[in-house]
Scaffold this active site. Sequence first.
Site, PDB file in Angstrom:
ATOM      1  N   GLY A   1       0.843  -1.211   0.000  1.00  0.00           N
ATOM      2  CA  GLY A   1       0.000   0.000   0.000  1.00  0.00           C
ATOM      3  C   GLY A   1       0.865   1.244   0.000  1.00  0.00           C
ATOM      4  O   GLY A   1       1.899   1.272   0.657  1.00  0.00           O
TER       5      GLY A   1
ATOM      6  N   THR B   1       4.037   2.788   5.632  1.00  0.00           N
ATOM      7  CA  THR B   1       2.634   2.373   5.788  1.00  0.00           C
ATOM      8  C   THR B   1       1.984   3.317   6.791  1.00  0.00           C
ATOM      9  O   THR B   1       2.636   3.721   7.758  1.00  0.00           O
ATOM     10  CB  THR B   1       2.523   0.899   6.262  1.00  0.00           C
ATOM     11  OG1 THR B   1       1.187   0.651   6.681  1.00  0.00           O
ATOM     12  CG2 THR B   1       3.435   0.579   7.437  1.00  0.00           C
TER      13      THR B   1
ATOM     14  N   ASP C   1       2.244  -0.104  12.054  1.00  0.00           N
ATOM     15  CA  ASP C   1       2.188  -1.443  12.648  1.00  0.00           C
ATOM     16  C   ASP C   1       3.483  -2.230  12.439  1.00  0.00           C
ATOM     17  O   ASP C   1       3.450  -3.443  12.309  1.00  0.00           O
ATOM     18  CB  ASP C   1       0.997  -2.218  12.055  1.00  0.00           C
ATOM     19  CG  ASP C   1       1.071  -2.339  10.538  1.00  0.00           C
ATOM     20  OD1 ASP C   1       1.919  -1.674   9.928  1.00  0.00           O
ATOM     21  OD2 ASP C   1       0.267  -3.098   9.972  1.00  0.00           O
TER      22      ASP C   1
HETATM   23  P1  ATP Z   1       0.787  -3.008   3.455  1.00  0.00           P
HETATM   24  O1  ATP Z   1       1.181  -2.666   4.866  1.00  0.00           O
HETATM   25  O2  ATP Z   1       0.269  -1.851   2.701  1.00  0.00           O
HETATM   26  O3  ATP Z   1      -0.085  -4.230   3.333  1.00  0.00           O
HETATM   27  P2  ATP Z   1       2.889  -4.760   2.629  1.00  0.00           P
HETATM   28  O4  ATP Z   1       4.287  -4.521   2.201  1.00  0.00           O
HETATM   29  O5  ATP Z   1       2.707  -5.533   3.908  1.00  0.00           O
HETATM   30  O6  ATP Z   1       2.189  -3.352   2.704  1.00  0.00           O
HETATM   31  P3  ATP Z   1       1.856  -6.954   1.022  1.00  0.00           P
HETATM   32  O7  ATP Z   1       0.802  -6.944  -0.023  1.00  0.00           O
HETATM   33  O8  ATP Z   1       1.690  -7.840   2.199  1.00  0.00           O
HETATM   34  O9  ATP Z   1       2.056  -5.417   1.442  1.00  0.00           O
HETATM   35  O10 ATP Z   1       3.260  -7.338   0.316  1.00  0.00           O
HETATM   36  C1  ATP Z   1       3.712  -6.638  -0.823  1.00  0.00           C
HETATM   37  C2  ATP Z   1       4.366  -7.597  -1.774  1.00  0.00           C
HETATM   38  O11 ATP Z   1       5.493  -8.231  -1.133  1.00  0.00           O
HETATM   39  C3  ATP Z   1       3.499  -8.760  -2.226  1.00  0.00           C
HETATM   40  O12 ATP Z   1       2.646  -8.406  -3.290  1.00  0.00           O
HETATM   41  C4  ATP Z   1       4.542  -9.778  -2.673  1.00  0.00           C
HETATM   42  O13 ATP Z   1       5.005  -9.478  -3.963  1.00  0.00           O
HETATM   43  C5  ATP Z   1       5.676  -9.521  -1.669  1.00  0.00           C
HETATM   44  N1  ATP Z   1       5.583 -10.558  -0.599  1.00  0.00           N
HETATM   45  C6  ATP Z   1       4.796 -10.541   0.487  1.00  0.00           C
HETATM   46  N2  ATP Z   1       4.945 -11.685   1.197  1.00  0.00           N
HETATM   47  C7  ATP Z   1       5.826 -12.445   0.506  1.00  0.00           C
HETATM   48  C8  ATP Z   1       6.387 -13.733   0.687  1.00  0.00           C
HETATM   49  N3  ATP Z   1       6.066 -14.496   1.735  1.00  0.00           N
HETATM   50  N4  ATP Z   1       7.271 -14.207  -0.237  1.00  0.00           N
HETATM   51  C9  ATP Z   1       7.612 -13.440  -1.290  1.00  0.00           C
HETATM   52  N5  ATP Z   1       7.113 -12.219  -1.524  1.00  0.00           N
HETATM   53  C10 ATP Z   1       6.240 -11.709  -0.653  1.00  0.00           C
END
Ligand code: ATP
Length: 328
Positions: free
Chosen positions: A15, A130, A134
């Site tokens: 995000g 973010t 969190d």
């Molecule tokens: P937000 O806090 O906005 O959700 P985030 O970084 O936690 O941000 P996610 O959608 O959970 O957002 O992760 C972003 C991207 O990171 C995913 O689309 C994926 O490409 C990569 N990613 C997340 N988890 C994994 C994993 N276990 N293995 C490989 N890539 C991952």
Amino acid sequence: MSQKIKKIAVLTSGGDSPGMNAAIRSVVRTCAYHKIECVGVYRGYEGLIEGDFKEMNARSVRGIINKGGTILKSARSKEFRTVEGRQKAHEALKKAGVEGLVVIGGDGSFTGALIFNQEFGFPVMGIPGTIDNDIFGTSHTLGFDTALNTVVEAIDKIRDTASSHNRLFFIEVMGRDVGHIALNAGIAGGAEEILIPEEDLGLDRLVDSLNKSRTSGKSSSIVIVAEGDKIGKNIFELKDYVDQNMEGYDVRVSVLGHMQRGGAPSCFDRVLASRMGVKAVESMLGGETNFMVGLMNGKMLLTPLDKAIKGKTKINLELLRVSDIMST
Ligand code: ATP
């Protein structure tokens, strides 16, 4: 500073949040300052896999410190969750001569970065971007402060109409797992009650508390509800419950939604982003890898990525108490 790395890539993932552009600018300019090359990667891990890179210099990031969103675009990539996808990303980075990767995103993005490092030994560094705040290892994530200011401004405006019509407003703010936005903005906006995922207030106590507010002379009330609150009802069901169990209030609902993610970053977020970018690049140039840059007690520090991913942030209990006292 040992300078083995000659070229760094930066991407934004997950995000978006206000301050991401200021962080990109900082990474690019810190590279320029240390006379190393920098490439921007478009659309997060999606663009990493496709080799969608753009060479960036100090001038490429002019005029973006005050802009919300991310000029590099963000994405969620299913393919990066597969070994084949990550293999392609590694090949694209090698082909472009990149030797280190700065990932601006949330814990999911950091998980991807850590796996990528474990598989290919590729140096990675995380910057927490973010609005939810969190992420363990930093008192503030990029965008949290801006989101708070946006929410408080919205509460102030809603209060004007609430008090003009003796209304009770339920205002939903972001925060699926944590109530940092709700608690801070609720106190700053003078909310009568704040419902957060960390605490189950219970419906009876909510109604008691609202009744108490009214008998103490308040003609309007604002209740801030975090998306993930534990009371077990969504905000519209809460409205119905209070409608049925309290008389004399005109109950309304306002869901703030994605407006909380947008807008120009606050001064605090711009300064934080600038500091985080410098720390991320200079740490990498100093040979550090697999860390997240964070702010703790006013200082920049590094937390191992695995700890940042697994660790949980805690709600500030003092703020809960302040909120209780303020709603007297
Ligand atoms: P937000 O806090 O906005 O959700 P985030 O970084 O936690 O941000 P996610 O959608 O959970 O957002 O992760 C972003 C991207 O990171 C995913 O689309 C994926 O490409 C990569 N990613 C997340 N988890 C994994 C994993 N276990 N293995 C490989 N890539 C991952």
